[in-house]
Write a protein that holds these residues in place. Structure first.
Motif, PDB file in Angstrom:
ATOM      1  N   ARG A  42     -42.007  28.335   4.675  1.00 14.39           N
ATOM      2  CA  ARG A  42     -43.468  28.789   4.846  1.00 14.39           C
ATOM      3  C   ARG A  42     -43.854  30.015   5.552  1.00 14.39           C
ATOM      4  O   ARG A  42     -44.766  30.948   4.979  1.00 14.39           O
ATOM      5  CB  ARG A  42     -44.323  27.839   5.474  1.00 14.39           C
ATOM      6  CG  ARG A  42     -45.909  28.103   5.865  1.00 14.39           C
ATOM      7  CD  ARG A  42     -46.743  26.768   5.811  1.00 14.39           C
ATOM      8  NE  ARG A  42     -46.533  26.080   4.762  1.00 14.39           N
ATOM      9  CZ  ARG A  42     -47.114  24.865   4.563  1.00 14.39           C
ATOM     10  NH1 ARG A  42     -47.564  24.084   5.536  1.00 14.39           N
ATOM     11  NH2 ARG A  42     -46.961  24.117   3.370  1.00 14.39           N
ATOM     12  N   SER A  43     -42.899  30.328   6.497  1.00 14.78           N
ATOM     13  CA  SER A  43     -43.048  31.775   7.181  1.00 14.78           C
ATOM     14  C   SER A  43     -42.656  32.813   6.414  1.00 14.78           C
ATOM     15  O   SER A  43     -43.483  33.762   6.341  1.00 14.78           O
ATOM     16  CB  SER A  43     -42.208  31.824   8.675  1.00 14.78           C
ATOM     17  OG  SER A  43     -40.998  31.591   8.027  1.00 14.78           O
ATOM     18  N   PHE A  44     -41.703  32.774   5.386  1.00 15.48           N
ATOM     19  CA  PHE A  44     -41.336  33.704   4.460  1.00 15.48           C
ATOM     20  C   PHE A  44     -42.514  34.040   3.544  1.00 15.48           C
ATOM     21  O   PHE A  44     -42.949  35.274   3.083  1.00 15.48           O
ATOM     22  CB  PHE A  44     -39.980  33.618   3.943  1.00 15.48           C
ATOM     23  CG  PHE A  44     -39.653  34.286   2.844  1.00 15.48           C
ATOM     24  CD1 PHE A  44     -38.967  35.378   2.896  1.00 15.48           C
ATOM     25  CD2 PHE A  44     -40.030  33.756   1.642  1.00 15.48           C
ATOM     26  CE1 PHE A  44     -39.052  36.240   1.666  1.00 15.48           C
ATOM     27  CE2 PHE A  44     -39.729  34.649   0.235  1.00 15.48           C
ATOM     28  CZ  PHE A  44     -39.007  36.020   0.647  1.00 15.48           C
ATOM     29  N   CYS A  45     -43.005  33.225   3.070  1.00 18.24           N
ATOM     30  CA  CYS A  45     -44.055  33.015   2.036  1.00 18.24           C
ATOM     31  C   CYS A  45     -45.407  33.715   2.418  1.00 18.24           C
ATOM     32  O   CYS A  45     -45.894  34.421   1.806  1.00 18.24           O
ATOM     33  CB  CYS A  45     -44.344  31.582   1.432  1.00 18.24           C
ATOM     34  SG  CYS A  45     -43.084  30.901   0.462  1.00 18.24           S
ATOM     35  N   ARG A  80     -51.469  31.718  -8.420  1.00 16.65           N
ATOM     36  CA  ARG A  80     -51.031  30.563  -9.581  1.00 16.65           C
ATOM     37  C   ARG A  80     -49.638  30.239  -9.264  1.00 16.65           C
ATOM     38  O   ARG A  80     -49.220  28.979  -9.869  1.00 16.65           O
ATOM     39  CB  ARG A  80     -51.186  31.029 -10.861  1.00 16.65           C
ATOM     40  CG  ARG A  80     -52.706  31.165 -11.188  1.00 16.65           C
ATOM     41  CD  ARG A  80     -52.859  31.556 -12.671  1.00 16.65           C
ATOM     42  NE  ARG A  80     -52.260  32.709 -13.336  1.00 16.65           N
ATOM     43  CZ  ARG A  80     -52.714  34.013 -13.454  1.00 16.65           C
ATOM     44  NH1 ARG A  80     -53.996  34.043 -12.821  1.00 16.65           N
ATOM     45  NH2 ARG A  80     -51.909  35.029 -13.862  1.00 16.65           N
ATOM     46  N   THR A  81     -48.650  30.882  -8.606  1.00 15.40           N
ATOM     47  CA  THR A  81     -47.354  30.578  -8.475  1.00 15.40           C
ATOM     48  C   THR A  81     -46.994  30.259  -7.000  1.00 15.40           C
ATOM     49  O   THR A  81     -45.733  30.094  -6.672  1.00 15.40           O
ATOM     50  CB  THR A  81     -46.446  31.765  -8.845  1.00 15.40           C
ATOM     51  OG1 THR A  81     -46.763  32.952  -7.829  1.00 15.40           O
ATOM     52  CG2 THR A  81     -46.861  31.999 -10.525  1.00 15.40           C
ATOM     53  N   THR A  82     -47.759  30.216  -6.133  1.00 17.84           N
ATOM     54  CA  THR A  82     -47.604  29.920  -4.580  1.00 17.84           C
ATOM     55  C   THR A  82     -48.284  28.758  -4.097  1.00 17.84           C
ATOM     56  O   THR A  82     -49.605  28.777  -4.405  1.00 17.84           O
ATOM     57  CB  THR A  82     -47.607  31.179  -3.922  1.00 17.84           C
ATOM     58  OG1 THR A  82     -47.121  32.354  -4.434  1.00 17.84           O
ATOM     59  CG2 THR A  82     -47.178  31.090  -2.458  1.00 17.84           C
ATOM     60  N   PRO A  83     -47.878  27.697  -3.349  1.00 13.24           N
ATOM     61  CA  PRO A  83     -48.715  26.978  -2.859  1.00 13.24           C
ATOM     62  C   PRO A  83     -49.658  27.434  -1.845  1.00 13.24           C
ATOM     63  O   PRO A  83     -49.687  28.424  -1.339  1.00 13.24           O
ATOM     64  CB  PRO A  83     -47.542  25.916  -1.885  1.00 13.24           C
ATOM     65  CG  PRO A  83     -46.237  26.072  -2.595  1.00 13.24           C
ATOM     66  CD  PRO A  83     -46.286  27.670  -3.168  1.00 13.24           C
ATOM     67  N   ARG A  84     -50.967  26.565  -1.869  1.00 17.04           N
ATOM     68  CA  ARG A  84     -52.248  27.232  -1.459  1.00 17.04           C
ATOM     69  C   ARG A  84     -51.994  27.731   0.298  1.00 17.04           C
ATOM     70  O   ARG A  84     -52.350  28.829   0.611  1.00 17.04           O
ATOM     71  CB  ARG A  84     -53.206  26.224  -1.422  1.00 17.04           C
ATOM     72  CG  ARG A  84     -54.531  26.746  -0.813  1.00 17.04           C
ATOM     73  CD  ARG A  84     -55.604  25.726  -0.909  1.00 17.04           C
ATOM     74  NE  ARG A  84     -55.451  24.319  -0.356  1.00 17.04           N
ATOM     75  CZ  ARG A  84     -55.399  24.262   1.029  1.00 17.04           C
ATOM     76  NH1 ARG A  84     -56.255  25.154   1.357  1.00 17.04           N
ATOM     77  NH2 ARG A  84     -55.313  23.103   1.737  1.00 17.04           N
ATOM     78  N   LEU A  85     -51.355  26.608   1.071  1.00 18.08           N
ATOM     79  CA  LEU A  85     -51.072  26.980   2.312  1.00 18.08           C
ATOM     80  C   LEU A  85     -50.097  28.377   2.793  1.00 18.08           C
ATOM     81  O   LEU A  85     -50.021  28.955   3.650  1.00 18.08           O
ATOM     82  CB  LEU A  85     -50.501  25.962   3.064  1.00 18.08           C
ATOM     83  CG  LEU A  85     -51.385  24.673   3.281  1.00 18.08           C
ATOM     84  CD1 LEU A  85     -50.700  23.424   3.970  1.00 18.08           C
ATOM     85  CD2 LEU A  85     -52.663  25.006   3.788  1.00 18.08           C
ATOM     86  N   ASP A  86     -49.250  28.559   1.729  1.00 16.55           N
ATOM     87  CA  ASP A  86     -48.408  29.748   1.730  1.00 16.55           C
ATOM     88  C   ASP A  86     -48.988  30.945   1.422  1.00 16.55           C
ATOM     89  O   ASP A  86     -48.552  32.039   1.678  1.00 16.55           O
ATOM     90  CB  ASP A  86     -47.289  29.616   1.057  1.00 16.55           C
ATOM     91  CG  ASP A  86     -46.270  28.452   1.201  1.00 16.55           C
ATOM     92  OD1 ASP A  86     -46.544  27.879   2.604  1.00 16.55           O
ATOM     93  OD2 ASP A  86     -45.430  27.795   0.440  1.00 16.55           O
ATOM     94  N   LEU A  96     -54.540  36.024   0.480  1.00 23.45           N
ATOM     95  CA  LEU A  96     -55.753  35.921  -0.522  1.00 23.45           C
ATOM     96  C   LEU A  96     -57.024  36.357   0.149  1.00 23.45           C
ATOM     97  O   LEU A  96     -58.029  37.092  -0.499  1.00 23.45           O
ATOM     98  CB  LEU A  96     -55.771  34.868  -1.408  1.00 23.45           C
ATOM     99  CG  LEU A  96     -54.465  34.626  -2.277  1.00 23.45           C
ATOM    100  CD1 LEU A  96     -54.615  33.158  -2.866  1.00 23.45           C
ATOM    101  CD2 LEU A  96     -54.422  35.324  -3.252  1.00 23.45           C
ATOM    102  N   SER A  97     -57.181  35.800   1.218  1.00 26.52           N
ATOM    103  CA  SER A  97     -58.472  35.990   2.016  1.00 26.52           C
ATOM    104  C   SER A  97     -58.605  37.595   2.464  1.00 26.52           C
ATOM    105  O   SER A  97     -59.734  37.985   2.401  1.00 26.52           O
ATOM    106  CB  SER A  97     -58.668  35.126   3.133  1.00 26.52           C
ATOM    107  OG  SER A  97     -58.749  33.946   2.593  1.00 26.52           O
ATOM    108  N   ARG A  98     -57.385  37.989   2.969  1.00 24.92           N
ATOM    109  CA  ARG A  98     -57.350  39.204   3.220  1.00 24.92           C
ATOM    110  C   ARG A  98     -57.821  40.432   2.274  1.00 24.92           C
ATOM    111  O   ARG A  98     -58.336  41.526   2.443  1.00 24.92           O
ATOM    112  CB  ARG A  98     -56.245  39.921   4.024  1.00 24.92           C
ATOM    113  CG  ARG A  98     -56.015  39.138   5.208  1.00 24.92           C
ATOM    114  CD  ARG A  98     -54.663  39.120   5.867  1.00 24.92           C
ATOM    115  NE  ARG A  98     -54.105  40.476   6.173  1.00 24.92           N
ATOM    116  CZ  ARG A  98     -52.864  40.782   6.757  1.00 24.92           C
ATOM    117  NH1 ARG A  98     -52.044  39.796   7.019  1.00 24.92           N
ATOM    118  NH2 ARG A  98     -52.346  42.043   7.232  1.00 24.92           N
ATOM    119  N   PHE A  99     -57.360  39.822   0.998  1.00 20.41           N
ATOM    120  CA  PHE A  99     -57.567  40.946  -0.201  1.00 20.41           C
ATOM    121  C   PHE A  99     -58.828  40.674  -0.527  1.00 20.41           C
ATOM    122  O   PHE A  99     -59.488  41.753  -1.034  1.00 20.41           O
ATOM    123  CB  PHE A  99     -56.650  40.488  -1.287  1.00 20.41           C
ATOM    124  CG  PHE A  99     -56.662  41.134  -2.493  1.00 20.41           C
ATOM    125  CD1 PHE A  99     -56.212  42.548  -2.728  1.00 20.41           C
ATOM    126  CD2 PHE A  99     -57.306  40.580  -3.515  1.00 20.41           C
ATOM    127  CE1 PHE A  99     -56.557  43.252  -3.954  1.00 20.41           C
ATOM    128  CE2 PHE A  99     -57.621  41.112  -4.731  1.00 20.41           C
ATOM    129  CZ  PHE A  99     -57.153  42.587  -4.914  1.00 20.41           C
TER     130      PHE A  99
END
Length: 393
Positions: free
Chosen positions: A321-324, A369-375, A380-383
């Motif tokens: 998770r930290s990497f993602c 679409r390719t990454t779990p939401r928590l990761d 996405l919010s910053r973008f």
């Protein structure tokens, strides 16, 4: 013709796809220009155009984009913009052979005729990692081929495409002759194009894919094409891998470490005659730091090792998770900087158009679409915040 994006760049002659769109209109084939374009497209597709036109119809207008290499060093990406008519003919012919190509390339190659094929790869890697997370001997090796569409052996892809899709053969041999160089026009200079294909050609994804299938044939994962002129040495016994999917010039090999290493060494010997070579190799263990893998042979083959088993698959993070989360945040910052630079353009209409159509948003949509939401939620919010700020300027 209508499938071309508006504003698409012209080739050397200056003819734009937008002009062809105006010729055919949006209400059906009733305009007189449709018949003219149909006759011209059929003439080109059959390879009957005058031979002296080959270097020009098969040529392109060249552009060099500034980029960074994966090692962070300054680099340039060559981009070729082919003739509008060439692209139209290529797209039309490809549509007639998609079923044939799918039958030939599936289940391994996901780039030709597969909806959302690029999204499959990260999910496959993530599921494999989860399934084998307690297996200390299994590894996943990701690879990227170097400039594959421009370097793939021209003779090889012409022969294999003639064997698999003979309906495309006359057109391919017209735009990619082995006896005559095409012309790439770059800043007042004419560069000879005598090898490989062109990155933007609608048919090059398929041409590269049928050659890449030869790599899978050489590993014993797919049967050789009966009667083919192109023969590659077959690994004996065949590689015993969990999976070996690929999307265009990216792919991965997953399975027991000795089998993945054996497959990698065999591919290194098979690829040069095909005009292919690896540009980057990375390997990680399913069990992460709990692995029992000897990394020395992989390092000797040029692989970058991630002991934690975290890696990038088609620009999507797979691993801890930290990497993602770190990957997603870094991607968001990069795309946000693009949006900010566009928003600073002096012409507000141009800036709005570019913000609307820029690939920055599609990159982040792909990540979602390719990454779990928590990761990826924080990135996405910053973008989203950066885009709101850019549109508000």
């Amino acid at each position: 013709i209508r499938g071309a994006k508006r504003g698409t760049a012209p080739g050397p002659s200056g003819l734009r796809p937008d002009f062809l769109r105006q010729v055919v209109g949006d209400k059906g084939p009733g305009k007189p220009g449709c018949g003219v374009l149909l006759s011209l497209a059929n003439l080109l597709a059959s390879g009957q155009a005058p031979g002296f036109l080959r270097p020009f119809v098969g040529g392109a207008r060249g552009t060099a984009f500034r980029k960074q290499s994966k090692q962070g060093e300054p680099d340039a990406r060559p981009v070729c913009s082919g003739e509008a008519l060439r692209r139209v003919v290529g797209r039309a012919l490809l549509a007639t052979e998609l079923d044939t190509l799918r039958d030939h390339l599936l289940p391994y190659q996901l780039a030709v005729g597969v909806s959302a094929g690029a999204e499959v790869m990260p999910h496959l890697a993530r599921q494999w990692r989860e399934h084998y997370r307690t297996d200390r001997s299994r590894v996943l090796l990701t690879y990227d081929e170097s400039n594959a569409h421009n370097l793939v052996d021209r003779h090889t892809f012409l022969v294999r495409m003639r064997e698999v899709c003979p309906g495309l053969s006359r057109w391919l041999e017209f735009i990619y002759p082995t006896s005559q160089a095409g012309k790439v026009f770059y800043r007042g200079r004419v560069l000879a194009s005598a090898a490989g294909g062109q990155q933007g050609c609608p048919l090059m994804m398929a041409c590269h894919a049928v050659v890449q299938r030869l790599m899978l044939e050489s590993l014993g994962l797919m049967p050789p094409l009966p009667g083919s002129e192109i023969v590659v040495p077959i690994l004996e016994p065949p590689a015993r891998l969990d999976m070996a999917p690929c999307f265009a010039d990216d792919g991965f090999l997953a399975g027991p470490a000795p089998e993945v290493l054996r497959a990698l060494r065999h591919l290194r010997a098979v690829m040069p005659p095909l005009g292919l070579r690896f540009s980057e190799l990375a390997v990680g263990a399913a069990a992460g730091s709990q692995h029992a893998v000897d990394w020395a042979p992989f390092v000797a083959e040029g692989c970058r090792v991630d002991v934690e088993g975290s890696f990038e698959v088609l620009k999507s993070p797979v691993g801890s998770r930290s990497f993602c989360q770190a990957f997603s945040s870094a991607l968001a910052d990069k795309q946000a900087s693009v949006a900010a630079a566009i928003a600073d353009l002096p012409d507000a209409q141009v800036a709005h158009y570019l913000l609307h159509w820029t690939c920055s948003a599609s990159r982040m949509q792909y990540l979602a679409r390719t990454t779990p939401r928590l990761d990826c939620a924080a990135g996405l919010s910053r973008f989203d915040d950066a885009i709101r700020e850019a549109f508000g300027r």
